[in-house]
Design a protein around this motif. Sequence first.
Motif, PDB file in Angstrom:
ATOM      1  N   LYS A   1       0.823  -1.208   0.000  1.00 40.31           N
ATOM      2  CA  LYS A   1       0.000   0.000   0.000  1.00 40.31           C
ATOM      3  C   LYS A   1       0.860   1.263   0.000  1.00 40.31           C
ATOM      4  O   LYS A   1       2.028   1.231   0.368  1.00 40.31           O
ATOM      5  CB  LYS A   1      -0.980  -0.010   1.170  1.00 40.31           C
ATOM      6  CG  LYS A   1      -0.356   0.094   2.522  1.00 40.31           C
ATOM      7  CD  LYS A   1      -1.431   0.094   3.603  1.00 40.31           C
ATOM      8  CE  LYS A   1      -0.793   0.398   4.943  1.00 40.31           C
ATOM      9  NZ  LYS A   1      -1.762   0.562   5.992  1.00 40.31           N
ATOM     10  N   ASN A   2       0.244   2.359  -0.434  1.00 45.71           N
ATOM     11  CA  ASN A   2       0.894   3.674  -0.492  1.00 45.71           C
ATOM     12  C   ASN A   2       2.167   3.650  -1.328  1.00 45.71           C
ATOM     13  O   ASN A   2       3.197   4.203  -0.934  1.00 45.71           O
ATOM     14  CB  ASN A   2       1.208   4.194   0.914  1.00 45.71           C
ATOM     15  CG  ASN A   2      -0.040   4.551   1.684  1.00 45.71           C
ATOM     16  OD1 ASN A   2      -1.001   5.047   1.120  1.00 45.71           O
ATOM     17  ND2 ASN A   2      -0.031   4.285   2.975  1.00 45.71           N
ATOM     18  N   CYS A   3       2.097   3.024  -2.490  1.00 46.26           N
ATOM     19  CA  CYS A   3       3.259   2.965  -3.382  1.00 46.26           C
ATOM     20  C   CYS A   3       3.081   3.918  -4.556  1.00 46.26           C
ATOM     21  O   CYS A   3       1.988   4.066  -5.089  1.00 46.26           O
ATOM     22  CB  CYS A   3       3.479   1.544  -3.886  1.00 46.26           C
ATOM     23  SG  CYS A   3       4.109   0.470  -2.588  1.00 46.26           S
ATOM     24  N   ASN A   4       4.180   4.572  -4.921  1.00 51.43           N
ATOM     25  CA  ASN A   4       4.224   5.460  -6.081  1.00 51.43           C
ATOM     26  C   ASN A   4       5.073   4.803  -7.155  1.00 51.43           C
ATOM     27  O   ASN A   4       6.177   4.330  -6.854  1.00 51.43           O
ATOM     28  CB  ASN A   4       4.894   6.784  -5.730  1.00 51.43           C
ATOM     29  CG  ASN A   4       4.076   7.658  -4.831  1.00 51.43           C
ATOM     30  OD1 ASN A   4       3.303   7.192  -4.008  1.00 51.43           O
ATOM     31  ND2 ASN A   4       4.269   8.954  -4.976  1.00 51.43           N
ATOM     32  N   ILE A   5       4.586   4.838  -8.384  1.00 51.50           N
ATOM     33  CA  ILE A   5       5.357   4.305  -9.503  1.00 51.50           C
ATOM     34  C   ILE A   5       5.371   5.350 -10.606  1.00 51.50           C
ATOM     35  O   ILE A   5       4.320   5.848 -11.020  1.00 51.50           O
ATOM     36  CB  ILE A   5       4.768   2.973 -10.013  1.00 51.50           C
ATOM     37  CG1 ILE A   5       4.748   1.948  -8.877  1.00 51.50           C
ATOM     38  CG2 ILE A   5       5.563   2.462 -11.205  1.00 51.50           C
ATOM     39  CD1 ILE A   5       4.131   0.618  -9.245  1.00 51.50           C
ATOM     40  N   ALA A   6       6.556   5.693 -11.087  1.00 51.63           N
ATOM     41  CA  ALA A   6       6.723   6.701 -12.134  1.00 51.63           C
ATOM     42  C   ALA A   6       6.727   6.043 -13.514  1.00 51.63           C
ATOM     43  O   ALA A   6       6.643   4.822 -13.647  1.00 51.63           O
ATOM     44  CB  ALA A   6       8.017   7.480 -11.901  1.00 51.63           C
ATOM     45  N   GLN A   7       6.867   6.853 -14.536  1.00 57.06           N
ATOM     46  CA  GLN A   7       6.842   6.376 -15.916  1.00 57.06           C
ATOM     47  C   GLN A   7       8.094   5.576 -16.257  1.00 57.06           C
ATOM     48  O   GLN A   7       9.141   5.747 -15.650  1.00 57.06           O
ATOM     49  CB  GLN A   7       6.688   7.551 -16.895  1.00 57.06           C
ATOM     50  CG  GLN A   7       7.937   8.391 -17.088  1.00 57.06           C
ATOM     51  CD  GLN A   7       8.159   9.425 -16.000  1.00 57.06           C
ATOM     52  OE1 GLN A   7       7.488   9.457 -14.989  1.00 57.06           O
ATOM     53  NE2 GLN A   7       9.141  10.283 -16.230  1.00 57.06           N
ATOM     54  N   GLY A   8       7.951   4.677 -17.232  1.00 60.86           N
ATOM     55  CA  GLY A   8       9.089   3.917 -17.726  1.00 60.86           C
ATOM     56  C   GLY A   8       9.522   2.763 -16.844  1.00 60.86           C
ATOM     57  O   GLY A   8      10.518   2.110 -17.124  1.00 60.86           O
ATOM     58  N   VAL A   9       8.787   2.477 -15.784  1.00 57.55           N
ATOM     59  CA  VAL A   9       9.172   1.434 -14.830  1.00 57.55           C
ATOM     60  C   VAL A   9       8.792   0.055 -15.366  1.00 57.55           C
ATOM     61  O   VAL A   9       7.744  -0.122 -15.977  1.00 57.55           O
ATOM     62  CB  VAL A   9       8.499   1.683 -13.458  1.00 57.55           C
ATOM     63  CG1 VAL A   9       8.643   0.494 -12.532  1.00 57.55           C
ATOM     64  CG2 VAL A   9       9.073   2.937 -12.823  1.00 57.55           C
ATOM     65  N   THR A  10       9.654  -0.920 -15.101  1.00 56.25           N
ATOM     66  CA  THR A  10       9.360  -2.326 -15.371  1.00 56.25           C
ATOM     67  C   THR A  10       9.512  -3.096 -14.071  1.00 56.25           C
ATOM     68  O   THR A  10      10.542  -3.018 -13.407  1.00 56.25           O
ATOM     69  CB  THR A  10      10.323  -2.910 -16.433  1.00 56.25           C
ATOM     70  OG1 THR A  10      10.148  -2.201 -17.652  1.00 56.25           O
ATOM     71  CG2 THR A  10      10.062  -4.387 -16.659  1.00 56.25           C
ATOM     72  N   ILE A  11       8.451  -3.814 -13.714  1.00 56.86           N
ATOM     73  CA  ILE A  11       8.472  -4.721 -12.565  1.00 56.86           C
ATOM     74  C   ILE A  11       8.151  -6.083 -13.157  1.00 56.86           C
ATOM     75  O   ILE A  11       6.998  -6.352 -13.517  1.00 56.86           O
ATOM     76  CB  ILE A  11       7.445  -4.300 -11.494  1.00 56.86           C
ATOM     77  CG1 ILE A  11       7.768  -2.884 -10.992  1.00 56.86           C
ATOM     78  CG2 ILE A  11       7.426  -5.308 -10.354  1.00 56.86           C
ATOM     79  CD1 ILE A  11       6.720  -2.288 -10.090  1.00 56.86           C
ATOM     80  N   GLY A  12       9.197  -6.911 -13.319  1.00 55.67           N
ATOM     81  CA  GLY A  12       9.000  -8.096 -14.128  1.00 55.67           C
ATOM     82  C   GLY A  12       9.591  -9.377 -13.605  1.00 55.67           C
ATOM     83  O   GLY A  12      10.242  -9.439 -12.568  1.00 55.67           O
TER      84      GLY A  12
END
Length: 183
Positions: A97-108
């Motif tokens: 919870k309360n997570c920020n993710i910016a542009q161009g991110v890969t979580i893989g």
Amino acid sequence: MSYTIIQKDFYRESGKWLSTFQIWKKCLNPNLHFIYIFRKTQKYNKTPFLGLYWRIVLRHFQIKYGFQIYPETEIGEGFYLGHWGSLVINPKAKIGKNCNIAQGVTIGQQNRGKNVGYPVIGDEVWIGPNAVIVGKITIGNNVLVAPNAYVNFDVPENSIVAGNPANIFPNENATDGYINNKI
């Protein structure tokens, strides 16, 4: 009062509890619009007709906005997308919870080696632009993943991780000023 997960996500942007009408008005913002559709798809995913409807709508906006996030992905309340476009999250990844993710991110996914699998990301994690997080790793709570970091190893809580290859810098205040309006 009991708030919906959509209200909790939208609270992160404004710091205010919004009515359904106010949420609709905020959906002019592509990031918030996508989160709204994503959460609706998650809510109705197991319902035959509504589930199909929301999956089709979600697919349309995945293509339009460049967010590759699927309803199977476990993402905690208070989810915040900093900017729109070019974002990939594997459906088997888990995000707190309360997570920020910016542009161009890969979580893989990592397909070979000692970390075959998918990331688990804790609460109050800020992931900067173009960061890559891969493999069966754990990112602890209160972690700042710096822009352009490549992370394929466990990161303890209360840390900043930066670089390519990434290095860990312990910091009790890692996300202070980066994660606002926590729920």
